[in-house]
Motif scaffolding. Structure first.
Motif, PDB file in Angstrom:
ATOM      1  N   MET A   1      19.520  23.675 105.194  1.00 33.46           N
ATOM      2  CA  MET A   1      20.306  22.860 104.269  1.00 33.46           C
ATOM      3  C   MET A   1      21.784  22.869 104.649  1.00 33.46           C
ATOM      4  N   LEU A   2      22.290  24.004 105.129  1.00 33.71           N
ATOM      5  CA  LEU A   2      23.689  24.073 105.547  1.00 33.71           C
ATOM      6  C   LEU A   2      23.972  23.067 106.653  1.00 33.71           C
ATOM      7  N   ALA A   3      23.055  22.965 107.600  1.00 36.06           N
ATOM      8  CA  ALA A   3      23.227  21.967 108.663  1.00 36.06           C
ATOM      9  C   ALA A   3      23.280  20.558 108.076  1.00 36.06           C
ATOM     10  N   ALA A   4      22.438  20.302 107.058  1.00 37.47           N
ATOM     11  CA  ALA A   4      22.430  18.989 106.421  1.00 37.47           C
ATOM     12  C   ALA A   4      23.715  18.747 105.631  1.00 37.47           C
ATOM     13  N   VAL A   5      24.237  19.790 104.989  1.00 32.64           N
ATOM     14  CA  VAL A   5      25.499  19.662 104.242  1.00 32.64           C
ATOM     15  C   VAL A   5      26.637  19.311 105.200  1.00 32.64           C
ATOM     16  N   ILE A   6      26.689  20.008 106.337  1.00 33.76           N
ATOM     17  CA  ILE A   6      27.715  19.696 107.343  1.00 33.76           C
ATOM     18  C   ILE A   6      27.530  18.277 107.871  1.00 33.76           C
ATOM     19  N   GLY A   7      26.267  17.901 108.122  1.00 34.08           N
ATOM     20  CA  GLY A   7      25.997  16.548 108.596  1.00 34.08           C
ATOM     21  C   GLY A   7      26.429  15.488 107.604  1.00 34.08           C
ATOM     22  N   LEU A   8      26.233  15.765 106.328  1.00 31.81           N
ATOM     23  CA  LEU A   8      26.662  14.823 105.294  1.00 31.81           C
ATOM     24  C   LEU A   8      28.174  14.651 105.309  1.00 31.81           C
ATOM     25  N   TYR A   9      28.896  15.751 105.493  1.00 29.39           N
ATOM     26  CA  TYR A   9      30.363  15.665 105.567  1.00 29.39           C
ATOM     27  C   TYR A   9      30.794  14.849 106.782  1.00 29.39           C
ATOM     28  N   VAL A  10      30.135  15.067 107.906  1.00 29.09           N
ATOM     29  CA  VAL A  10      30.479  14.315 109.121  1.00 29.09           C
ATOM     30  C   VAL A  10      30.275  12.822 108.896  1.00 29.09           C
ATOM     31  N   VAL A  11      29.197  12.468 108.224  1.00 31.67           N
ATOM     32  CA  VAL A  11      28.924  11.059 107.944  1.00 31.67           C
ATOM     33  C   VAL A  11      30.023  10.464 107.065  1.00 31.67           C
ATOM     34  N   THR A  12      30.440  11.196 106.030  1.00 27.35           N
ATOM     35  CA  THR A  12      31.503  10.673 105.167  1.00 27.35           C
ATOM     36  C   THR A  12      32.828  10.577 105.918  1.00 27.35           C
ATOM     37  N   ALA A  13      33.068  11.506 106.850  1.00 21.51           N
ATOM     38  CA  ALA A  13      34.314  11.464 107.620  1.00 21.51           C
ATOM     39  C   ALA A  13      34.331  10.291 108.587  1.00 21.51           C
ATOM     40  N   GLU A  14      33.161   9.901 109.100  1.00 24.12           N
ATOM     41  CA  GLU A  14      33.101   8.785 110.043  1.00 24.12           C
ATOM     42  C   GLU A  14      33.353   7.443 109.364  1.00 24.12           C
ATOM     43  N   HIS A  15      33.152   7.392 108.067  1.00 23.07           N
ATOM     44  CA  HIS A  15      33.291   6.125 107.349  1.00 23.07           C
ATOM     45  C   HIS A  15      34.349   6.234 106.259  1.00 23.07           C
ATOM     46  N   GLY A  16      35.401   6.980 106.532  1.00 18.17           N
ATOM     47  CA  GLY A  16      36.477   7.142 105.569  1.00 18.17           C
ATOM     48  C   GLY A  16      36.969   8.572 105.593  1.00 18.17           C
ATOM     49  N   THR A  17      37.420   9.049 104.446  1.00 17.43           N
ATOM     50  CA  THR A  17      37.896  10.418 104.327  1.00 17.43           C
ATOM     51  C   THR A  17      36.716  11.338 104.064  1.00 17.43           C
ATOM     52  N   GLY A  18      36.580  12.387 104.855  1.00 17.45           N
ATOM     53  CA  GLY A  18      35.488  13.326 104.659  1.00 17.45           C
ATOM     54  C   GLY A  18      35.563  13.971 103.292  1.00 17.45           C
ATOM     55  N   THR A  19      34.436  14.063 102.617  1.00 16.51           N
ATOM     56  CA  THR A  19      34.419  14.620 101.271  1.00 16.51           C
ATOM     57  C   THR A  19      33.081  15.260 100.972  1.00 16.51           C
ATOM     58  N   PHE A  20      33.099  16.213 100.049  1.00 12.04           N
ATOM     59  CA  PHE A  20      31.881  16.794  99.500  1.00 12.04           C
ATOM     60  C   PHE A  20      31.689  16.377  98.044  1.00 12.04           C
ATOM     61  N   ASP A  21      32.559  15.523  97.524  1.00 10.25           N
ATOM     62  CA  ASP A  21      32.475  15.103  96.131  1.00 10.25           C
ATOM     63  C   ASP A  21      31.195  14.305  95.913  1.00 10.25           C
ATOM     64  N   PHE A  22      30.331  14.805  95.069  1.00  7.04           N
ATOM     65  CA  PHE A  22      29.027  14.186  94.861  1.00  7.04           C
ATOM     66  C   PHE A  22      29.157  12.756  94.340  1.00  7.04           C
ATOM     67  N   ARG A  23      30.033  12.553  93.382  1.00  6.06           N
ATOM     68  CA  ARG A  23      30.150  11.222  92.785  1.00  6.06           C
ATOM     69  C   ARG A  23      30.703  10.207  93.781  1.00  6.06           C
ATOM     70  N   GLN A  24      31.636  10.630  94.607  1.00  4.09           N
ATOM     71  CA  GLN A  24      32.168   9.719  95.609  1.00  4.09           C
ATOM     72  C   GLN A  24      31.111   9.335  96.641  1.00  4.09           C
ATOM     73  N   ILE A  25      30.330  10.305  97.055  1.00  2.67           N
ATOM     74  CA  ILE A  25      29.301  10.019  98.063  1.00  2.67           C
ATOM     75  C   ILE A  25      28.233   9.101  97.479  1.00  2.67           C
ATOM     76  N   VAL A  26      27.822   9.352  96.242  1.00  2.00           N
ATOM     77  CA  VAL A  26      26.807   8.512  95.603  1.00  2.00           C
ATOM     78  C   VAL A  26      27.326   7.084  95.441  1.00  2.00           C
ATOM     79  N   ALA A  27      28.614   6.958  95.074  1.00  2.00           N
ATOM     80  CA  ALA A  27      29.190   5.619  94.935  1.00  2.00           C
ATOM     81  C   ALA A  27      29.184   4.887  96.278  1.00  2.00           C
ATOM     82  N   ALA A  28      29.482   5.615  97.357  1.00  2.00           N
ATOM     83  CA  ALA A  28      29.476   4.997  98.691  1.00  2.00           C
ATOM     84  C   ALA A  28      28.058   4.605  99.105  1.00  2.00           C
TER      85      ALA A  28
END
Length: 524
Positions: free
Chosen positions: A181-208
């Protein structure tokens, strides 16, 4: 002044744990009463949060947001929706009763009482912050951290001879899931960073994800989904990742077994409902058939294996595997009835499992053995113990009028609307569960009094005070679940909207019998 209620809610038991562990070795009695007082205070605070929660209000309430690690887009963000609130209340309701049930647990070792109570309160704290967290990294930190106190509760205070082995097995299984899961959490951050500002905010990611601005490829989304789902499937547990649970439950004290199955494991099913579905809706839909099949196998497998057990506690542990199959089935059929039923099932399973585990523990402590064959005729010498065990056992069978019936019915209806065959196989567990519970009751409680059982005493006032409220909750929620469903349904509606799912419409096939008085309409 805005009081950070959720912060106080999770910090209070943690502070209480620190104070208790610092008490001198001779202060075991004070530690017990202080731990109970802290847990009751946490319960009162959670009830206050529940009363302040507006079912028709915003999805997330009592929101707190502060910068934590700005460089990585991680924040200290808390908030509670209806689903999280139900699990917070379940946790805070059960812990005081678990401390009372395990009143003498840990007393044989120097500072054992202080350590046992502090570890229990620490787990309560970590479970609460896990379900109220709105930051993916914050959730992960406490999702993993709760393994450490539980490891010590199983290995250090368990009642079985194989407790060290069970503790290591528990830890290894869950650590492997957590690392993936840690690898997936890091991967999720990388994805958000590639398409804007990297974030772990759940609501922001769900909105995106909802607007399509995240731009994740299908392969990446599936890989990330599997990383999260693997960890949650172990924690829940989902067949075939369940192998750690029976050993952990059997080798632990009864109160710790309840803490595992009724409290901590719910974080796994909660994670599926919140993170897997809402962060990765397309991948969830893609893997839905596979997970539904695994859930149905778990439902039937847990029930069949429970029938063949000769150990009371192991039998009860396998029933939980069957019940977790129902919960996961309801989540992944992706209907409002299924998901509402699953959330309600988390609550009802927690209460019913707590009751049956604790009453069985009281019985075993009197007789000194977990072997079913050693019992018989207990209802003649301990009628209150036998009667309460029967009610708790019938609740696990989902007898109408007891709380689990409503949730299991909703799951089956929700499953039938999407996968009728899965619902049909799931219904077989109702028959199987009747076999394992009624046969267990017959062997333990009925017939002539077996040799050695004549000295078994009935429940004492402290034990009745533990059991009676749990039985009362099973009856009340079985007759009138509406207040809980009123809290759950808006959150489930938000999840369904977020993942873009709708309840399947009823299909009227040509040749269906006409009901007089009904208006004619086109068939679909």
């Amino acid at each position: 002044m805005n009081v950070p209620w959720l912060t106080v809610l999770w910090l209070l038991p943690l502070v209480g744990a620190v104070v208790i562990i610092l008490l001198p070795p001779a202060a075991g009695k004070l530690a017990r009463w202080l731990g109970l007082a802290v847990s009751v205070a946490v319960l009162a605070l959670s009830i206050g949060v529940g009363l302040g929660f507006k079912a028709g209000g915003p999805t997330y309430q009592f929101v707190e947001s502060h910068r934590w690690i700005p460089t990585f887009g991680a924040g200290y963000t808390l908030g509670v929706d209806g689903i999280a609130l139900v699990l917070v209340l379940l946790t805070t309701v059960l812990v005081p009763f678990l401390l009372l049930a395990g009143w003498n647990d840990g007393g044989e070792k120097p500072r054992g009482t202080q350590a046992y109570i502090a570890l229990t309160l620490t787990i309560e704290s970590m479970v609460v912050i896990s379900v109220v967290s709105l930051d993916v990294l914050l959730f992960y930190v406490f999702f993993e951290a709760m393994l450490i106190p539980m490891y010590f509760l199983i290995g250090g205070f368990g009642s079985g001879v194989q407790r060290s082995r069970a503790a290591v097995k528990f830890l290894l299984y869950n650590l492997v899931g957590g690392l993936i899961m840690l690898a997936a959490v890091i991967g999720l951050y990388v994805v958000t960073a590639e398409h804007g500002t990297g974030t772990f905010d759940f609501r922001q990611i769900v909105a995106a994800v909802t607007t399509g601005s995240l731009g994740t490829s299908s392969a990446v989304e599936k890989a990330l989904f599997l990383g999260f789902m693997f960890a949650f499937a172990i924690k829940a547990p989902l067949w075939p990742f369940h192998r750690w649970l029976p050993d952990a439950a059997v080798e632990s004290t009864p109160a710790t077994a309840v803490l595992i199955t009724a409290v901590m494991d719910k974080v796994g099913t909660f994670g599926m409902l919140r993170y897997c579905l809402q962060l990765f809706p397309d991948a969830s839909t893609y893997f839905r058939p596979l997970i539904v099949v695994l859930a149905v196998i778990g439902v039937i497998y847990g029930a069949i294996v429970a029938i063949g057990q000769t150990d009371i506690m192991r039998l009860i542990a396998y029933t939980s595997i069957s019940h977790f199959g129902f919960i996961i089935l309801g989540i992944f059929v992706m209907t409002t009835q299924g998901q509402s039923g699953s959330t309600l099932y988390m609550l009802n399973h927690g209460i019913s499992t707590a009751a049956v585990f604790l009453i069985a523990g009281f019985l075993i402590s009197r007789r000194g053995t977990r072997s079913i064959a050693a019992y018989g005729g207990v209802q003649k010498v301990a009628p209150v113990l036998a009667g309460t065990f029967l009610i708790a056992g019938l609740a696990t069978v989902s007898l109408p009028g007891l709380a689990p019936f409503v949730s299991e019915f909703l799951v089956l209806v929700g499953a039938y609307n999407r996968y009728w065959l899965a619902a049909a196989f799931g219904v077989t567990a109702l028959v199987l569960s009747s076999i394992y519970i009624l046969w267990l009751y017959q062997r333990l409680m009925t017939g002539p009094v077996a040799e050695g059982n004549e000295r078994i005493r009935d429940l004492v006032p402290r034990e009745i005070f533990v059991v009676a409220p749990l039985i009362a909750l099973l009856l009340v929620l079985g007759i009138y679940p509406k207040p809980v469903l009123d809290i759950i349904n808006p959150a489930v509606g938000n999840t369904m909207t977020t993942i873009g799912q709708h309840d399947p419409a009823p299909i009227v096939r040509p040749g269906t019998a006409h009901v007089p008085g009904m208006a004619e309409g086109p068939h679909r």
